[in-house]
Enzyme design. Structure first.
Site, PDB file in Angstrom:
ATOM      1  N   GLU A  84      44.015  10.753 -28.660  1.00 37.95           N
ATOM      2  CA  GLU A  84      42.632  10.895 -29.115  1.00 37.95           C
ATOM      3  C   GLU A  84      42.521  11.806 -30.334  1.00 37.95           C
ATOM      4  O   GLU A  84      41.486  12.423 -30.570  1.00 37.95           O
ATOM      5  CB  GLU A  84      41.743  11.380 -27.958  1.00 37.95           C
ATOM      6  CG  GLU A  84      41.686  10.376 -26.818  1.00 37.95           C
ATOM      7  CD  GLU A  84      40.379  10.360 -26.049  1.00 37.95           C
ATOM      8  OE1 GLU A  84      39.434  11.054 -26.443  1.00 37.95           O
ATOM      9  OE2 GLU A  84      40.320   9.639 -25.038  1.00 37.95           O
ATOM     10  N   HIS A 141      37.129  10.200 -27.785  1.00 34.65           N
ATOM     11  CA  HIS A 141      37.180  10.206 -29.245  1.00 34.65           C
ATOM     12  C   HIS A 141      37.835   8.933 -29.755  1.00 34.65           C
ATOM     13  O   HIS A 141      38.873   8.535 -29.249  1.00 34.65           O
ATOM     14  CB  HIS A 141      37.970  11.421 -29.744  1.00 34.65           C
ATOM     15  CG  HIS A 141      37.412  12.727 -29.269  1.00 34.65           C
ATOM     16  ND1 HIS A 141      37.596  13.173 -27.983  1.00 34.65           N
ATOM     17  CD2 HIS A 141      36.664  13.659 -29.900  1.00 34.65           C
ATOM     18  CE1 HIS A 141      36.970  14.341 -27.841  1.00 34.65           C
ATOM     19  NE2 HIS A 141      36.410  14.652 -28.982  1.00 34.65           N
ATOM     20  N   LYS A 168      30.577  13.990 -23.783  1.00 33.35           N
ATOM     21  CA  LYS A 168      30.771  14.082 -25.236  1.00 33.35           C
ATOM     22  C   LYS A 168      31.485  12.841 -25.749  1.00 33.35           C
ATOM     23  O   LYS A 168      32.493  12.414 -25.171  1.00 33.35           O
ATOM     24  CB  LYS A 168      31.597  15.325 -25.577  1.00 33.35           C
ATOM     25  CG  LYS A 168      31.925  15.459 -27.059  1.00 33.35           C
ATOM     26  CD  LYS A 168      33.001  16.506 -27.314  1.00 33.35           C
ATOM     27  CE  LYS A 168      33.384  16.506 -28.796  1.00 33.35           C
ATOM     28  NZ  LYS A 168      34.633  17.252 -29.054  1.00 33.35           N
TER      29      LYS A 168
END
Length: 252
Positions: A84, A141, A168
């Site tokens: 990531e 991510h 997130k």
């Protein structure tokens, strides 16, 4: 109210998180000292940059040094995996051992746990974090592209359903429309969870607008750089602080 140390992730002006990176404890100490007069709410230790990160005693030394230098700062501990966008590849078992070590150290206020890891290990880590009163930021991510609206909302909601305190997601836009997709998905999830914090950002130059628009679309924290950016598109924290306060003031 979800907090990271003394930083409340409530609605309104996003909190500013500044990542610090260093290959040695001495470099980390210099990073901490550079922050002394800078405006930020949370400091993120990106431990994957540490040269000796595969040694728990070395990580413990780094944790102790950062906490000693910044005794009153809200402190997020992150090992970003190579998959990531991180600096170092480690076995998944060690990844979770490292996070749980940080939780048990008593020196961190929050830890980052990646969503696309082993779910049993995630749940075990969540339990350990809860036992120690440590906030869990669950993350995903994508440095190549922006997932679809449904994928973004599905991942953020999935994190919340797993038990994350904060969900997130960061992704790379390849067009202005990608940025709008990220912002629209953020607003949709925030509407569904109005009292729970989420953090989203669109990276790179195209996505800079997403780093300052959290108050409008629902992202509770934004990431800015001090000496060295940990992701593309991060603004300098002093400039970011000024922009956020200007935008916030214009709303009142």
């Amino acid at each position: 109210m979800i907090t990271i140390g003394n930083a409340a992730l409530d609605n309104g002006m996003p909190k500013i998180c500044v990542p610090i990176v260093g290959r040695t404890v001495e470099e980390l100490i210099q990073e901490c000292r550079y922050l002394q007069d800078k405006p930020y709410d949370v400091v993120e230790l990106r431990i994957d940059f540490l040269a000796d990160v595969t040694s728990l005693p070395a990580v413990g030394e780094a944790l102790a040094a950062v906490r000693r230098e910044l005794p009153n700062s809200a402190f997020l501990f992150t090992f970003r995996t190579k998959e990531e966008g991180g600096e170092t590849a480690v076995p998944e078992a060690y990844y979770f051992e490292l996070i749980q070590y940080a939780v048990a150290s008593g020196k961190v206020d929050a830890v980052d746990v990646e969503y696309f890891r082993n779910q049993d290990s995630i749940c075990q880590t969540l339990a350990v974090a809860k036992e120690h009163g440590v906030t869990v930021v669950m993350s995903n991510h994508d440095f190549e592209k922006t997932p679809s609206f449904d994928e973004i909302t599905g991942r953020l909601i999935g994190m919340k359903q797993l038990g994350a305190d904060v969900a997130k997601l960061a992704c790379m836009p390849n067009s202005a429309k990608d940025v709008l997709t990220l912002l629209s998905a953020t607003e949709a999830v925030k509407a569904q969870y109005p009292d729970e914090p989420i953090i989203t950002m669109s990276m790179g130059k195209l996505g800079v607008i997403s780093r300052i628009s959290g108050e409008t679309f629902g992202s509770a924290m934004t990431f800015g750089s001090a000496k060295k950016a940990s992701a593309p598109g991060q603004l300098d924290i002093t400039a970011l602080h000024s922009i956020l306060h200007t935008l916030h003031g214009s709303k009142s």
